[in-house]
Scaffold this motif. Structure first.
Motif, PDB file in Angstrom:
ATOM      1  N   SER A   1       0.848  -1.201   0.000  1.00 20.83           N
ATOM      2  CA  SER A   1       0.000   0.000   0.000  1.00 20.83           C
ATOM      3  C   SER A   1       0.882   1.249   0.000  1.00 20.83           C
ATOM      4  N   ILE A   2       1.903   1.218   0.830  1.00 18.35           N
ATOM      5  CA  ILE A   2       2.802   2.384   0.910  1.00 18.35           C
ATOM      6  C   ILE A   2       3.514   2.598  -0.426  1.00 18.35           C
ATOM      7  N   SER A   3       3.819   1.494  -1.098  1.00 18.65           N
ATOM      8  CA  SER A   3       4.531   1.639  -2.382  1.00 18.65           C
ATOM      9  C   SER A   3       3.628   2.218  -3.482  1.00 18.65           C
ATOM     10  N   THR A   4       2.322   2.311  -3.234  1.00 14.62           N
ATOM     11  CA  THR A   4       1.461   3.005  -4.210  1.00 14.62           C
ATOM     12  C   THR A   4       1.651   4.519  -4.122  1.00 14.62           C
ATOM     13  N   GLY A   5       2.327   4.965  -3.052  1.00 14.31           N
ATOM     14  CA  GLY A   5       2.591   6.399  -2.897  1.00 14.31           C
ATOM     15  C   GLY A   5       1.687   7.099  -1.899  1.00 14.31           C
ATOM     16  N   ILE A   6       0.850   6.328  -1.182  1.00 16.43           N
ATOM     17  CA  ILE A   6      -0.036   6.968  -0.189  1.00 16.43           C
ATOM     18  C   ILE A   6       0.792   7.758   0.822  1.00 16.43           C
ATOM     19  N   ASP A   7       0.146   8.779   1.372  1.00 13.51           N
ATOM     20  CA  ASP A   7       0.855   9.648   2.323  1.00 13.51           C
ATOM     21  C   ASP A   7       0.450   9.343   3.756  1.00 13.51           C
ATOM     22  N   GLY A   8      -0.730   8.751   3.932  1.00 19.36           N
ATOM     23  CA  GLY A   8      -1.192   8.425   5.282  1.00 19.36           C
ATOM     24  C   GLY A   8      -1.933   7.110   5.277  1.00 19.36           C
ATOM     25  N   PHE A   9      -1.919   6.431   6.418  1.00 18.99           N
ATOM     26  CA  PHE A   9      -2.619   5.145   6.560  1.00 18.99           C
ATOM     27  C   PHE A   9      -3.403   5.217   7.863  1.00 18.99           C
ATOM     28  N   GLN A  10      -4.729   5.132   7.731  1.00 18.32           N
ATOM     29  CA  GLN A  10      -5.533   5.076   8.956  1.00 18.32           C
ATOM     30  C   GLN A  10      -5.805   3.617   9.280  1.00 18.32           C
ATOM     31  N   PHE A  11      -5.274   3.171  10.405  1.00 18.86           N
ATOM     32  CA  PHE A  11      -5.492   1.790  10.826  1.00 18.86           C
ATOM     33  C   PHE A  11      -6.854   1.685  11.509  1.00 18.86           C
ATOM     34  N   ALA A  12      -7.562   0.592  11.210  1.00 14.59           N
ATOM     35  CA  ALA A  12      -8.911   0.401  11.743  1.00 14.59           C
ATOM     36  C   ALA A  12      -8.853  -0.206  13.149  1.00 14.59           C
ATOM     37  N   GLU A  13     -10.015  -0.507  13.705  1.00 14.41           N
ATOM     38  CA  GLU A  13     -10.112  -1.106  15.039  1.00 14.41           C
ATOM     39  C   GLU A  13      -9.251  -2.374  15.129  1.00 14.41           C
ATOM     40  N   ASP A  14      -8.787  -2.660  16.311  1.00 12.11           N
ATOM     41  CA  ASP A  14      -8.104  -3.916  16.643  1.00 12.11           C
ATOM     42  C   ASP A  14      -6.679  -4.045  16.101  1.00 12.11           C
TER      43      ASP A  14
END
Lengths: 211, 363
Positions: free
Chosen positions: B265-278
């Motif tokens: 996912s990071i290698s797609t170039g996203i700048d932020g990752f919101q992690f879900a519950e758990d």
């Protein structure tokens, strides 16, 4: 491959095909409809375990459930003759009002069916009245409540409260499940059980009903 | 509490991975603002002229919610999940004080129809013109000070809303080419919507609300095949417009078997990752915090819904300690916020973040 193994493999792999030949062969080898359901139940147990351990994902469980239901549809007339009485107990199940996420509920329904429970599936977006009225009419042993949304958790609580208010709780126990639910939440609202996934739901229902 | 930066500046700095004056808060309040102004759901989501989206009431709800809660990032409009499906003939239900839900997905009975439909014209079709007008009003009123994010579903998530999740999963297995056509259509619509929203005044980031793009619904292989290539396409598009992208798939990605999916996912170039519950947020910040901005972490089911305020404060403090010390963290709930969430609890999340999240953080 012996036919019982083939049935088991068909369900585990979620093979989509005409199941008629397979069932004919099973009958030729003397397997009854209940024998076939038992084999499929074992298969769904394995599927549930694999899902639980992260070896299977949702699409694989859905294809297995579809294979299970496909075979069940064929053997249903024979099954009615084989089974007398109500099996292990009756479960009224549904997704609460305001929520249409039904995949998890469908899986629980299938696994309960496979495990020998009589299931009345009310579908999704079910009003609390419908849960209560159906439980009364069917003399249900369990009401299973599912929600995937935090915002409809209050509907779960409402049904649990009404079971107590209407003094159904001697006869009918409640079990809850779905993404935002937890054992802590079940304790807080007074539900009799909680299950994290479909596999555990069957176990929990069996424990509550001591069957 | 010092306010050395505007809400907008604070959020931009954190999204870049740096330390602002204090940790920003993004409440991603989809229908929650309706409770702040006490409007019914249909009144706003389909109460405008001709049964469309009421831009003025939506904007009023968003602005008053920000004033009431004090969060740093808003969405430009109240948001519901039936907007795209409705354009293609689906039906959405609007409970009086509940959350809109897709009652009949547009392509539920006939996926082949996807070959004959056009992308959405967001200035003309369905309820979207009202949504964009809401972005314009919000931008004009508070856009100099407050971050305005574009909230849009991820590609598979949007396709699920138009087809039905179970059916789309079966399509992926049995007729993947057709499933991909629907996901392609969703992706085109997502990109066009992003562009329209930034033109309408969004000023901060694209937020891909991608619950069904993650392992809660997809196998890792499906995520790699059907979702991530489209995420990359959307990221490149948003970057070309000059805006970062936050990705929010559902699933427990801090489990070892899913780490490679976060890396991909990071290698797609996203700048932020919101992690879900758990998820294990401390682990997430340690492993990926240098590569992307980490968002989220305040549990809705265990803290924000049940409260009390002291529990929310403790949860916020733990997240700040685990994720925020080196910068690059935006506090938010583990998922979106809707109606019937206690206003005082959302305010408590914001106040605790701003109180304990002032840099340098000493927790």
């Amino acid at each position: 491959m012996e036919v019982s193994k083939k049935i088991k493999e068909t369900v585990i792999e979620g093979e989509k095909k005409d199941y008629g030949d397979l069932i004919d062969k099973a009958k030729d080898e003397g397997l009854s409809a209940t024998d076939i359901v038992d084999i499929m139940a074992e298969a769904m147990d394995i599927v549930g375990d694999k899902f639980d351990k992260g070896d299977f994902y949702l699409p694989q469980v859905i294809t297995s459930a579809n294979a299970f239901n496909g075979i069940l549809e064929i053997i249903e007339p024979d099954l009615r003759e084989d089974i007398s009485g109500s099996g292990k107990g009756k479960v009224v199940i549904g997704v609460v009002e305001g929520d249409v996420h039904k995949i998890g509920k469908n899986l629980v329904s299938t696994l309960l069916d496979a495990a020998g429970f009589s299931v009345v599936d009310l579908g999704d977006d079910v009003k609390s009245d419908e849960f209560i009225n159906t439980a009364k009419e069917e003399e249900a042993d369990i009401i299973g409540l599912s929600t995937m949304m935090t915002t409809t958790m209050s509907e779960v609580e409402e049904v649990v409260d009404r079971v107590e208010e209407e003094s159904l709780n001697e006869q009918t126990k409640t079990i809850i499940g779905g993404g935002p639910c937890s054992q802590e939440y079940a304790n807080e609202i007074g539900a009799d059980g909680y299950a994290k996934n479909a596999q555990k739901a069957v176990k929990e229902v069996s424990e509550i009903l001591e069957v | 509490m010092k306010n050395e930066m505007t809400h907008l500046k604070r959020s931009k700095v954190a999204l870049k991975g740096d330390k602002p004056d204090k940790v920003p808060v993004f409440s991603r309040d989809l229908t929650f603002p309706l409770d702040v102004v006490d409007y019914t759901t249909p009144e706003v989501c389909k109460g405008g002229a001709g049964g469309t989206f009421d831009a003025e009431k939506s904007a009023e709800a968003v602005i008053k919610s920000q004033e009431e809660i004090g969060h740093d990032v808003v969405l430009g409009s109240v948001w519901d999940l039936g907007l795209a499906s409705d354009v293609y003939g689906g039906e959405t239900k609007f409970p009086e004080y509940g959350i809109p839900r897709v009652d009949e997905a547009a392509f539920s009975d006939n996926l082949e129809r996807v070959e004959d439909v056009d992308p959405i014209n967001f200035r003309e079709d369905g309820r979207y013109p009202g949504v964009l007008e809401s972005y314009e009003i919000v931008s004009e009123e508070i856009g100099d000070e407050v971050g305005i994010a574009v909230n849009i579903q991820g590609p598979v998530t949007e396709a699920c809303l138009m087809r039905g999740t179970e059916k789309l999963l079966m399509d992926m297995m049995e007729r993947p080419d057709l499933a991909k056509e629907l996901i392609d259509l969703a992706t085109t619509n997502i990109k066009n919507f992003i562009e329209e929203c930034f033109e309408a005044g969004a000023n901060l980031t694209t937020f891909l609300a991608a619950s069904n793009d993650g392992t809660e619904v997809l196998t890792p292989q499906f995520m790699r095949e059907f979702s991530l290539p489209k995420i990359k396409e959307i990221v490149e598009f948003s970057h070309d417009l000059g805006y970062p992208v936050v990705f929010h798939p559902h699933g427990v990605f801090t489990e070892p078997e899913h780490h490679e999916l976060v890396d991909k996912s990071i290698s797609t170039g996203i700048d932020g990752f919101q992690f879900a519950e758990d998820n294990d947020y401390e682990f997430a910040a340690e492993k990926w915090g240098e590569d992307v901005c980490i968002l989220g972490g305040v549990s809705i089911k265990d803290a924000i819904l049940p409260g009390p305020v002291s529990k929310i404060e403790n949860e916020v403090k733990k997240r700040l300690k685990d994720c925020a010390k080196d910068g690059g963290y935006i506090a938010m709930a583990a998922c979106s916020l809707h109606r019937d969430t206690p206003v005082e609890n959302v305010r408590a999340m914001t106040e605790a973040t701003h109180k304990y999240g002032e840099y340098p953080i000493n927790l």
